[in-house]
Design a protein around this motif. Structure first.
Motif, PDB file in Angstrom:
ATOM      1  N   PHE A  61       0.871  -1.333  -0.073  1.00 53.22           N
ATOM      2  CA  PHE A  61       0.040  -0.135   0.027  1.00 53.22           C
ATOM      3  C   PHE A  61       0.920   1.295  -0.039  1.00 53.22           C
ATOM      4  N   GLN A  62       2.065   1.020   0.578  1.00 52.31           N
ATOM      5  CA  GLN A  62       2.916   2.342   0.630  1.00 52.31           C
ATOM      6  C   GLN A  62       3.544   2.506  -0.838  1.00 52.31           C
ATOM      7  N   LEU A  63       3.722   1.578  -1.509  1.00 56.48           N
ATOM      8  CA  LEU A  63       4.242   1.623  -2.837  1.00 56.48           C
ATOM      9  C   LEU A  63       3.380   2.118  -3.791  1.00 56.48           C
ATOM     10  N   VAL A  64       1.923   1.725  -3.589  1.00 58.91           N
ATOM     11  CA  VAL A  64       0.714   2.394  -4.452  1.00 58.91           C
ATOM     12  C   VAL A  64       0.683   3.920  -4.110  1.00 58.91           C
ATOM     13  N   THR A  65       0.625   4.168  -2.887  1.00 62.26           N
ATOM     14  CA  THR A  65       0.407   5.533  -2.498  1.00 62.26           C
ATOM     15  C   THR A  65       1.866   6.495  -2.964  1.00 62.26           C
ATOM     16  N   ASN A  66       2.849   6.026  -2.650  1.00 60.52           N
ATOM     17  CA  ASN A  66       4.031   6.764  -3.332  1.00 60.52           C
ATOM     18  C   ASN A  66       4.011   6.929  -4.693  1.00 60.52           C
ATOM     19  N   THR A  67       3.706   5.738  -5.481  1.00 59.39           N
ATOM     20  CA  THR A  67       3.790   5.872  -7.003  1.00 59.39           C
ATOM     21  C   THR A  67       2.670   7.102  -7.420  1.00 59.39           C
ATOM     22  N   ILE A  68       1.347   6.841  -6.764  1.00 56.94           N
ATOM     23  CA  ILE A  68       0.544   8.069  -7.439  1.00 56.94           C
ATOM     24  C   ILE A  68       0.607   9.280  -6.805  1.00 56.94           C
ATOM     25  N   PHE A  69       1.477   9.305  -5.873  1.00 60.04           N
ATOM     26  CA  PHE A  69       1.585  10.909  -5.463  1.00 60.04           C
ATOM     27  C   PHE A  69       2.906  11.282  -6.380  1.00 60.04           C
ATOM     28  N   TYR A  70       3.854  10.375  -6.541  1.00 60.75           N
ATOM     29  CA  TYR A  70       5.119  10.571  -7.326  1.00 60.75           C
ATOM     30  C   TYR A  70       4.721  10.897  -8.846  1.00 60.75           C
ATOM     31  N   ILE A 229      15.471   8.790  -8.873  1.00 59.71           N
ATOM     32  CA  ILE A 229      14.907   8.325  -7.408  1.00 59.71           C
ATOM     33  C   ILE A 229      16.207   7.363  -6.967  1.00 59.71           C
ATOM     34  N   LEU A 230      16.551   6.350  -7.850  1.00 60.73           N
ATOM     35  CA  LEU A 230      17.663   5.503  -7.377  1.00 60.73           C
ATOM     36  C   LEU A 230      18.830   6.241  -7.025  1.00 60.73           C
ATOM     37  N   LEU A 231      19.209   7.259  -7.809  1.00 60.72           N
ATOM     38  CA  LEU A 231      20.506   8.193  -7.611  1.00 60.72           C
ATOM     39  C   LEU A 231      20.159   9.135  -6.362  1.00 60.72           C
ATOM     40  N   LEU A 232      19.013   9.480  -6.290  1.00 58.72           N
ATOM     41  CA  LEU A 232      19.140  10.697  -5.137  1.00 58.72           C
ATOM     42  C   LEU A 232      18.843  10.047  -3.736  1.00 58.72           C
ATOM     43  N   THR A 233      17.954   9.260  -3.742  1.00 60.48           N
ATOM     44  CA  THR A 233      17.354   8.528  -2.217  1.00 60.48           C
ATOM     45  C   THR A 233      17.417   7.225  -2.315  1.00 60.48           C
ATOM     46  N   ASP A 234      17.431   6.387  -3.321  1.00 60.80           N
ATOM     47  CA  ASP A 234      17.523   4.971  -3.483  1.00 60.80           C
ATOM     48  C   ASP A 234      16.354   4.112  -2.774  1.00 60.80           C
ATOM     49  N   GLY A 235      15.207   5.178  -2.840  1.00 60.71           N
ATOM     50  CA  GLY A 235      13.842   4.662  -2.232  1.00 60.71           C
ATOM     51  C   GLY A 235      13.716   4.988  -0.583  1.00 60.71           C
ATOM     52  N   GLY A 236      14.944   5.702  -0.200  1.00 60.69           N
ATOM     53  CA  GLY A 236      14.823   5.883   1.309  1.00 60.69           C
ATOM     54  C   GLY A 236      14.456   7.430   1.907  1.00 60.69           C
ATOM     55  N   PRO A 237      14.063   7.686   2.761  1.00 59.02           N
ATOM     56  CA  PRO A 237      14.534   6.841   4.118  1.00 59.02           C
ATOM     57  C   PRO A 237      13.478   5.786   4.414  1.00 59.02           C
ATOM     58  N   MET A 238      13.873   4.668   4.614  1.00 61.79           N
ATOM     59  CA  MET A 238      13.041   3.279   4.781  1.00 61.79           C
ATOM     60  C   MET A 238      12.433   3.053   3.321  1.00 61.79           C
ATOM     61  N   PHE A 239      11.090   3.412   3.242  1.00 60.52           N
ATOM     62  CA  PHE A 239      10.450   3.103   1.852  1.00 60.52           C
ATOM     63  C   PHE A 239       9.683   4.397   1.587  1.00 60.52           C
ATOM     64  N   ASP A 240      10.177   5.412   2.167  1.00 63.47           N
ATOM     65  CA  ASP A 240       9.368   6.686   2.092  1.00 63.47           C
ATOM     66  C   ASP A 240       9.177   7.166   0.597  1.00 63.47           C
ATOM     67  N   SER A 241      10.466   6.954  -0.141  1.00 66.61           N
ATOM     68  CA  SER A 241      10.414   7.481  -1.532  1.00 66.61           C
ATOM     69  C   SER A 241      10.519   6.495  -2.413  1.00 66.61           C
ATOM     70  N   GLU A 242      10.119   4.855  -2.057  1.00 70.08           N
ATOM     71  CA  GLU A 242      10.101   4.002  -3.057  1.00 70.08           C
ATOM     72  C   GLU A 242       8.746   3.830  -3.724  1.00 70.08           C
TER      73      GLU A 242
END
Length: 295
Positions: A61-70, A229-242
């Motif tokens: 669900f965090q992946l779905v939310t992050n992807t929609i927001f991004y 995203i991979l170069l800037l945060t690599d999805g972190g911190p935790m999964f906040d930008s995954e």
């Protein structure tokens, strides 16, 4: 007969490349999505187990939310900011060379290697007192240094991707605006039309096709992009930008769960097709086709 075959013969090298580098990989990824392939590279078909595992994934669900927001946030910047840049450089700036210089300036992020581009942003977001944002923050507001990428990772990613993505739309929109007959602008000014009226009643209706094209193109690009995203945060911190595409990459090439990563990629392809259809319907693609045939 030869005339009929000539177009296919001329297109055959291109079609061969599309088949080899696009169609074949999609077929292989689809087959892999139904296997438990890992570092052993064995094709053990397990049916829909990967998709069942996907739904129960704790990060789903965090992946779905992050992807929609991004995707939603970056798409707005890519289209609206690109339109603003195009208006500034092709309508408000009347001098052609000045407009070209302005557009060339905004093309720099697009032609800059991604690693160099991200290094500049890392300096901007640096959490120490030497970071550009923290330096300006201290000078203007006397505030302590802030860890921007830790506290606002998704906002930073949207800004970074928005700046580099807006250049593409700017070029398309600028070309469309420059193709509008200048007599229409002069006639509108003679009739006392305001700048907003010219934009709303002349420019925007004239570039509806390019707006639709850029919106759909950027949408598809953002759904599958993860490089910055991979170069800037690599999805972190935790999964906040995954996001979904980056998670598929991590599962396949970091955890070596090729089958599971392929399942994520396959879902992404299906979602992209559905969302594209919805976007075309929302933007009135069928109406545009019918009106162009009438014209």
């Amino acid at each position: 007969m030869k005339k009929r075959l000539l177009p296919y013969i001329m297109l055959s090298p291109f079609l061969a490349l599309v088949l080899l580098f696009f169609v074949v990989p999609v077929i292989i990824t689809t087959l892999m999505a139904f296997t438990d392939m890992d570092y052993a590279m064995e094709w053990n078909f397990i049916g829909f187990h990967n998709f069942e595992k996907m739904v129960t994934d704790p990060n789903f669900f965090q992946l779905v939310t992050n992807t929609i927001f991004y995707v939603g946030g970056t798409l707005l910047i890519n289209v609206l900011f690109a339109l603003l840049l195009a208006l500034l450089s092709s309508y408000f700036i009347q001098h052609e060379k000045s407009g070209m210089f302005f557009r060339a300036l905004w093309m720099l992020p697009r032609i800059t290697p991604p690693v160099v581009y991200i290094l500049l942003w890392l300096w901007l977001f640096d959490a120490s007192e030497y970071g550009l944002l923290n330096t300006l923050n201290a000078l203007l507001f006397s505030k302590e240094p802030m860890a921007w990428l830790l506290e606002h990772p998704m906002t930073a990613i949207i800004i970074v991707n928005g700046f580099v993505g807006a250049s593409f739309g700017m070029v398309i929109f600028s070309s469309a605006i420059q193709s509008i007959p200048r007599e229409l602008f002069k006639a509108a000014k003679v009739d006392g039309a305001s700048e907003w009226s010219v934009i709303k009643d002349i420019i925007l209706p004239s570039i509806k096709w390019p707006v639709m094209f850029v919106s759909v193109w950027e949408l598809l690009s953002l759904l599958t992009s993860y490089e910055y995203i991979l170069l800037l945060t690599d999805g972190g911190p935790m999964f906040d930008s995954e996001v979904w595409a980056l998670y598929a990459f991590h599962k396949a090439f970091k955890n070596l769960e090729f089958g599971y990563g392929s399942a994520f990629s396959l879902i992404l392809v299906v979602v992209a097709i559905i969302v594209t259809g919805m976007m075309l319907k929302l933007l009135g693609f069928n109406r545009m086709i019918q009106s162009s045939r009438i014209d």
